[in-house]
Design an enzyme around this catalytic site. Structure first.
Site, PDB file in Angstrom:
ATOM      1  N   CYS A   1     -21.336 -38.455   3.976  1.00  0.00           N
ATOM      2  CA  CYS A   1     -22.361 -38.945   4.276  1.00  0.00           C
ATOM      3  C   CYS A   1     -21.394 -38.353   6.243  1.00  0.00           C
ATOM      4  CB  CYS A   1     -21.979 -39.949   4.205  1.00  0.00           C
ATOM      5  SG  CYS A   1     -23.624 -40.900   5.051  1.00  0.00           S
TER       6      CYS A   1
ATOM      7  N   ASP B   1     -29.107 -41.204  20.273  1.00  0.00           N
ATOM      8  CA  ASP B   1     -29.771 -39.903  18.908  1.00  0.00           C
ATOM      9  C   ASP B   1     -29.775 -38.847  19.537  1.00  0.00           C
ATOM     10  OD1 ASP B   1     -32.043 -40.585  16.688  1.00  0.00           O
ATOM     11  OD2 ASP B   1     -32.255 -38.529  17.692  1.00  0.00           O
TER      12      ASP B   1
ATOM     13  N   HIS C   1     -20.341 -48.194   5.017  1.00  0.00           N
ATOM     14  CA  HIS C   1     -21.214 -47.107   4.409  1.00  0.00           C
ATOM     15  C   HIS C   1     -23.051 -47.725   3.230  1.00  0.00           C
ATOM     16  CE1 HIS C   1     -23.805 -43.441   3.171  1.00  0.00           C
ATOM     17  NE2 HIS C   1     -24.278 -44.047   1.831  1.00  0.00           N
TER      18      HIS C   1
ATOM     19  N   HIS D   1     -29.818 -47.415   9.120  1.00  0.00           N
ATOM     20  CA  HIS D   1     -29.741 -47.385  10.430  1.00  0.00           C
ATOM     21  C   HIS D   1     -31.041 -48.104  11.693  1.00  0.00           C
ATOM     22  CE1 HIS D   1     -31.318 -43.569   9.554  1.00  0.00           C
ATOM     23  NE2 HIS D   1     -32.249 -43.256  10.044  1.00  0.00           N
TER      24      HIS D   1
HETATM   25  P1  DGP Z   1     -34.469 -41.197  10.473  1.00  0.00           P
HETATM   26  O1  DGP Z   1     -35.124 -40.104  10.578  1.00  0.00           O
HETATM   27  O2  DGP Z   1     -35.118 -42.870  10.351  1.00  0.00           O
HETATM   28  O3  DGP Z   1     -33.159 -40.966   8.753  1.00  0.00           O
HETATM   29  O4  DGP Z   1     -33.302 -40.762  12.029  1.00  0.00           O
HETATM   30  C1  DGP Z   1     -31.720 -39.895  11.809  1.00  0.00           C
HETATM   31  C2  DGP Z   1     -31.943 -39.537  13.358  1.00  0.00           C
HETATM   32  O5  DGP Z   1     -30.255 -39.383  12.772  1.00  0.00           O
HETATM   33  C3  DGP Z   1     -33.050 -38.833  14.296  1.00  0.00           C
HETATM   34  O6  DGP Z   1     -34.019 -39.805  14.977  1.00  0.00           O
HETATM   35  C4  DGP Z   1     -31.887 -38.085  14.615  1.00  0.00           C
HETATM   36  C5  DGP Z   1     -30.753 -38.473  14.107  1.00  0.00           C
HETATM   37  N1  DGP Z   1     -29.239 -37.920  13.741  1.00  0.00           N
HETATM   38  C6  DGP Z   1     -29.211 -36.725  12.701  1.00  0.00           C
HETATM   39  N2  DGP Z   1     -28.477 -35.564  13.026  1.00  0.00           N
HETATM   40  C7  DGP Z   1     -27.237 -36.437  13.939  1.00  0.00           C
HETATM   41  C8  DGP Z   1     -26.399 -36.579  14.615  1.00  0.00           C
HETATM   42  O7  DGP Z   1     -25.213 -35.153  14.211  1.00  0.00           O
HETATM   43  N3  DGP Z   1     -26.316 -36.901  15.453  1.00  0.00           N
HETATM   44  C9  DGP Z   1     -26.771 -37.617  16.574  1.00  0.00           C
HETATM   45  N4  DGP Z   1     -26.244 -38.114  17.206  1.00  0.00           N
HETATM   46  N5  DGP Z   1     -28.372 -38.578  15.488  1.00  0.00           N
HETATM   47  C10 DGP Z   1     -28.124 -37.447  14.854  1.00  0.00           C
END
Ligand code: DGP
Length: 112
Positions: free
Chosen positions: A3, A29, A45, A98
């Site tokens: 994860c 993000d 989790h 999240h």
């Molecule tokens: P969702 O589409 O609601 O599952 O949002 C997932 C979010 O997670 C998306 O806006 C981008 C973010 N994200 C994905 N991978 C990473 C990462 O490795 N680091 C960070 N900081 N954010 C991430």
């Protein structure tokens, strides 16, 4: 378990931390959709909002207790939006519950 967000919590993948305590972790993000875009996650989790139950709901309560604190620290005095995508129809891409906090500018009046 493979994860991404569990790895971020453990520090195995770097992130820009905004807030942390024993139950939750908040970070920026990687692909911000607003001037301020913070993700808040439980350290337990839970795959999505659909996995919330009486055994883990204290984590969700704590997230919502801390969201005003995080928003204030981020200067979101004009308001903000809190979103969680749940499942494939909602385009949830990371299967660890999240909450997106979006703000720092005028947001669209469209929810989707
Ligand atoms: P969702 O589409 O609601 O599952 O949002 C997932 C979010 O997670 C998306 O806006 C981008 C973010 N994200 C994905 N991978 C990473 C990462 O490795 N680091 C960070 N900081 N954010 C991430």
């Amino acid at each position: 378990m493979n994860c991404l967000f569990c790895k971020i919590i453990k520090g195995e993948i770097p992130s820009s931390k905004v807030y942390e305590d024993d139950m939750i972790y908040a970070f920026r993000d990687i692909n911000p959709m607003a001037k301020v875009h913070v993700l808040v996650i439980p350290k337990l989790h839970i795959p999505s909002a659909d996995g919330v139950d009486e055994d883990n709901s204290a984590y969700i309560a704590h997230i919502f207790e801390m969201i005003p604190y995080i928003a204030k620290a981020e200067g979101l005095d004009g308001g903000y939006r809190v979103i969680t995508n749940c499942g494939d129809d909602a385009c949830q891409s990371v299967k660890h519950l999240h909450f997106h906090i979006l703000g720092g500018e005028q947001l669209s009046d469209k929810m989707c």
